[in-house]
Design an enzyme around this catalytic site. Structure first.
Site, short mmCIF file in Angstrom:
data_model
loop_
_atom_site.label_atom_id
_atom_site.label_comp_id
_atom_site.label_asym_id
_atom_site.label_seq_id
_atom_site.Cartn_x
_atom_site.Cartn_y
_atom_site.Cartn_z
N GLY A 31 -25.70 -0.94 17.65
CA GLY A 31 -24.79 -2.00 18.11
C GLY A 31 -23.50 -1.50 18.68
N SER A 32 -22.71 -0.81 17.85
CA SER A 32 -21.39 -0.42 18.36
C SER A 32 -21.46 0.93 19.06
CB SER A 32 -20.39 -0.36 17.21
OG SER A 32 -20.83 0.49 16.20
N HIS A 51 -22.88 9.45 10.39
CA HIS A 51 -21.73 9.69 9.52
C HIS A 51 -21.21 11.11 9.67
CE1 HIS A 51 -24.19 6.45 7.82
NE2 HIS A 51 -23.03 5.86 7.70
N ARG A 79 0.82 -1.23 0.00
CA ARG A 79 0.00 0.00 0.00
C ARG A 79 0.86 1.27 0.00
NH1 ARG A 79 -3.90 -0.50 4.84
NH2 ARG A 79 -2.12 -1.58 5.75
N1 GLN Z 1 -23.91 -3.56 14.43
C1 GLN Z 1 -22.97 -2.87 13.62
C2 GLN Z 1 -22.51 -1.61 14.34
O1 GLN Z 1 -23.28 -1.07 15.08
C3 GLN Z 1 -23.60 -2.47 12.31
C4 GLN Z 1 -22.63 -1.77 11.41
C5 GLN Z 1 -23.14 -1.54 10.02
O2 GLN Z 1 -24.32 -1.61 9.78
N2 GLN Z 1 -22.27 -1.26 9.09
O3 GLN Z 1 -21.39 -1.15 14.13
#
Ligand code: GLN
Ligand code: ZN
Length: 764
Positions: free
Chosen positions: A441-442, A703, A16
């Site tokens: 989730g995260s 985002h 890379r």
């Molecule tokens: N469960 C994952 C998170 O919360 C979902 C991530 C995703 O949809 N790209 O990070």
């Protein structure tokens, strides 16, 4: 004699190198000349690797994206960057990413950032290009300097150069009319610039130009076949010879059109369109060059050279000098050099081939066809042994998994009762308020989490200490969610490096490379795990973490899994069985995890299918077949649970309209989706189709670092309530929070919970 050539080579570098040079330049840590030198060095290395070819590509190198390069060659710059006084490369980065290197713009007496060009997927690959922008008054202006300089460089290196450009029709088709004007109307203005470019190349003594028109493997809209005829009539000036390159699929109804175009040769993807080879040969004029892509440019498996030769030898006899042989498409979509891999299991490594190795395969084919099999007996024997070993390896074949696949039946994918019955039981058990709140989730992947993981991987932190560190993170997430007063909790995914890799690492049938990087966009690369064998789950993968998290709270804790379709779509997948079979195998393995979570007392389980849409085939006619097995795989994974267990799924995109029925067929109790950027536009899909279950349209755009306020989120939810009955709505962010900071997440979620409470109050 058949001729051997290549359509394009990865430019990012085996280690890379280009990525690191770009990022250093953008940060202002190195000079433009240093960056240009790395680019030149990379091209030199790539051409050296291709020196044995009869023709090597020139112009496939790009600092950011080959489509953006073409826009600059054609002088099609968005008006917001016109009149820039600095270096062209700096302006190019402004279109690519909204700004150039630190300091470069100020130096050019310029104001700073501009809107970055839109980015979208290059056909069905994971490569993203910068979308050309058009307006009714777009004018084109040739700037051949980049291509001519690279041509001179290649020749100085003794390369037999074949310039590569994107053809005019694909260029228009991939672009976007910003004012909704008719893109095709620009063809008359565009063609003279192509004619001029070809004339310049001819002046340089170029014999062949590869002109890529991959749009020919898709269903052409009305008027576009006429555009092809007109374009190639205009380009057929007799000054250079044109090799019209198609790839990524079959020509199907476009085959007669392709054969009728006045070009001197056609490249066909003989991996995907082997069945069309005879028809194409019959349809083409008797002098035409036929280039066949016989080495897969999209995967990392060794080619079965003997099988290819058995098929190719008669074709070579028939075509003689007219036959050219190449990989199926540009090698941009595979990693550079398998020799870099030091840690990969030796047996698995012996089954693989990256770009450099694919060129070596091509050279064996060349020698075999042009000098006879005897000249490459040893190479063919070694290749046959590797192919045979892979086919018969007990690591690839697991009889128990094959037996389970043979026994699949529709019952596996069916919930015991319809949604209404389940919903009543789940409401009874979970006792959630109206407009329940949750996250995807995260939670933030902090520097400490990443540090703990890398110490653990390096062996400097033992398993017990790592577990303690991760449990502390989980406890932190639970505590924060209690304070926020969310309704359904998550454990935060601290232990996961990546939502696919985490599962792949624990499944039998997966391998991981060190240098299997493939460019995704600009300097960004991905390293897809390698699905090489039958998939099974030796032991539970997430249960301990989720159980621990649930032990800390009385609120329902979501079990968090990645679904089979997403795991499949983000991996390099074995080519010795249909993708659907690999997907079903993943489904059975994740199903076991779902059932184990349920047994452990987890009442809500989320199965992410972030990448379901990405797997859609290029041609609409094939969509349903894919959706059928993808949806069935999800159903097998999810639907073995009792009525009481609430299944969630999550998807990261908002273009739902065309697949909404399949998404409903997944029969998840709750689906959370990305919508906040598009002002709930996505819910338009529900105008004509009534989504039957619960839905959480993301109200917080994760985002962006911006913190949405309560009123904004209430407004979005009210829009949603116009389409979906309020009692079936959830309130949640748009995606996981791992890329955000806690300092952003906490105020945003505070507002989100407040919004839900305001909605409840208003409903009473
Ligand atoms: N469960 C994952 C998170 O919360 C979902 C991530 C995703 O949809 N790209 O990070
Ligand atoms: Zn998402």
């Amino acid at each position: 004699m058949a001729r051997f050539h290549n359509l394009g080579f990865p430019r990012i570098g085996a280690k890379r190198e280009l990525k690191f040079a770009l990022e250093s330049y953008w940060k202002g840590l190195s000079s433009r000349d240093e960056l240009k030198a790395v680019g030149a060095e990379q091209r030199k290395i790539n051409w050296a690797l291709q020196s044995a070819l009869d023709l090597a590509p020139v112009g496939d190198f790009a600092f950011y994206d080959q489509v953006l390069d073409m826009s600059f060659t054609l002088g099609n710059l968005p008006s917001r960057v016109q009149g820039f006084h600095g270096d062209v490369l700096d302006n190019y980065f402004r279109v690519a990413r909204g700004r150039s290197a630190q300091g470069a713009e100020a130096h050019a007496g310029c104001c700073g950032g501009v809107a970055a060009g839109e980015m979208t997927k290059w056909f069905d690959t994971n490569y993203h290009y910068i979308v050309p922008e058009f307006k009714a008054d777009t004018a084109f202006n040739l700037d051949a300097s980049r291509l001519l300089e690279q041509l001179a460089e290649a020749r100085a290196q003794g390369v037999k150069a074949k310039p590569v450009i994107i053809g005019p029709v694909t260029y228009l088709a991939l672009g976007k009319a910003k004012d909704d004007s008719d893109k095709l109307a620009l063809l008359d203005r565009l063609l003279p610039v192509y004619v001029e470019l070809l004339a310049k190349l001819a002046e340089e003594g170029v014999e062949w130009v590869q002109i890529d028109e991959p749009i020919l493997v898709t269903e052409l809209e009305a008027g576009w076949d006429a555009a092809f005829k007109k374009a190639y009539q205009a380009l057929n000036t007799g000054k250079v010879k044109l090799l019209l390159a198609t790839y990524f699929g079959q020509l199907q109804s476009n085959l007669p059109l392709v054969a009728s175009l006045p070009v001197q040769g056609v490249h066909l993807d003989a991996i995907n369109a082997r069945d069309e080879v005879d028809a194409l040969i019959r349809a083409l004029p008797a002098q035409s060059v036929v280039s066949l892509g016989v080495i897969n440019g999209r995967n990392i498996w060794k080619t079965d050279l003997t099988a290819v030769l058995n098929w190719l030898e008669p074709v070579a006899k028939q075509l003689g000098d007219r036959l050219w042989v190449a990989p199926s498409c540009s090698l941009l979509h595979v990693p550079v050099d398998l020799d870099s891999e030091q840690k990969l299991d030796g047996e698995i490594k012996s089954w693989l081939s990256y770009a450099k190795q694919k060129l070596a395969e091509l050279s064996v084919l060349a020698t075999a066809l042009n000098q006879g099999l005897d000249a490459v007996r040893a190479e063919l024997a070694a290749n046959a042994a590797a192919v045979h070993a892979r086919r018969n390896s007990p690591r690839v074949n697991n009889p128990a998994v094959k037996a389970a696949i043979a026994k699949l039946d529709a019952k596996l994918g069916q919930r015991k009762n319809p949604y209404e019955v389940r919903a009543a039981k789940q409401a009874e058990l979970l006792k959630l308020p109206a407009f329940p709140t949750t996250t995807i989730g995260s939670f933030p992947q902090t520097a400490e989490i990443r540090h703990a993981r890398s110490e653990f991987k390096a062996g400097r932190l033992d398993a017990a200490a790592y577990k303690t560190a991760m449990q502390a993170e989980i406890a932190r997430c639970v505590k924060e969610q209690e304070a926020l007063d969310l309704d359904v909790f998550v454990h935060g995914e601290a232990e996961r490096n990546d939502m696919v890799e985490y599962f792949g690492e624990q499944l039998e049938g997966y391998a991981f490379s060190q240098f299997g990087w493939v460019q995704s966009y600009g300097s960004r690369c991905v390293k897809p795990p390698i699905l090489f064998g039958d998939i099974s789950r030796p032991k539970a993968m997430t249960v301990e973490w989720i159980k621990y998290a649930q032990s800390l709270t009385t609120k329902p804790m979501k079990g968090m899994l990645t679904g089979p379709v997403t795991i499949l779509n983000w991996s390099f997948v074995r080519d010795d069985q249909p993708r659907s079979v690999s997907c079903y195998q993943l489904a059975l393995a994740i199903r076991e995890e779902v059932l184990d979570l349920e047994k452990a007392g987890i009442n809500v389980i989320q199965i992410d299918e972030a990448a379901l849409r990405e797997g859609l085939p290029l041609r609409k006619a094939q969509w349903q077949e894919y959706l059928d097995w993808a949806v069935e795989s999800f159903r097998i994974t999810a639907n073995g649970v009792t009525d009481d267990t609430q299944i969630h799924t999550h998807m990261c995109y908002s273009e739902f309209n065309d697949i909404i029925k399949s998404i409903a067929d997944m029969d998840a109790d709750v689906i959370t989706i990305e919508t906040s950027r598009s002002d709930m536009e996505l819910l338009d899909a529900f105008k004509s189709f009534e989504y039957p279950n619960e839905i959480g349209p993301g109200v917080y755009d994760i985002h962006s670092p911006n913190i949405p306020n309560e009123e904004y989120m209430v407004k979005l939810m009210k829009l949603a309530a116009e389409r979906v009955p309020a009692e079936r709505l959830w309130v949640n962010p748009d995606c996981g929070l791992k890329t955000r900071q806690w300092s952003e997440v906490l105020p945003a979620l505070t507002n989100m919970v407040q919004a839900a409470k305001a909605l409840r109050a208003a409903a009473n």
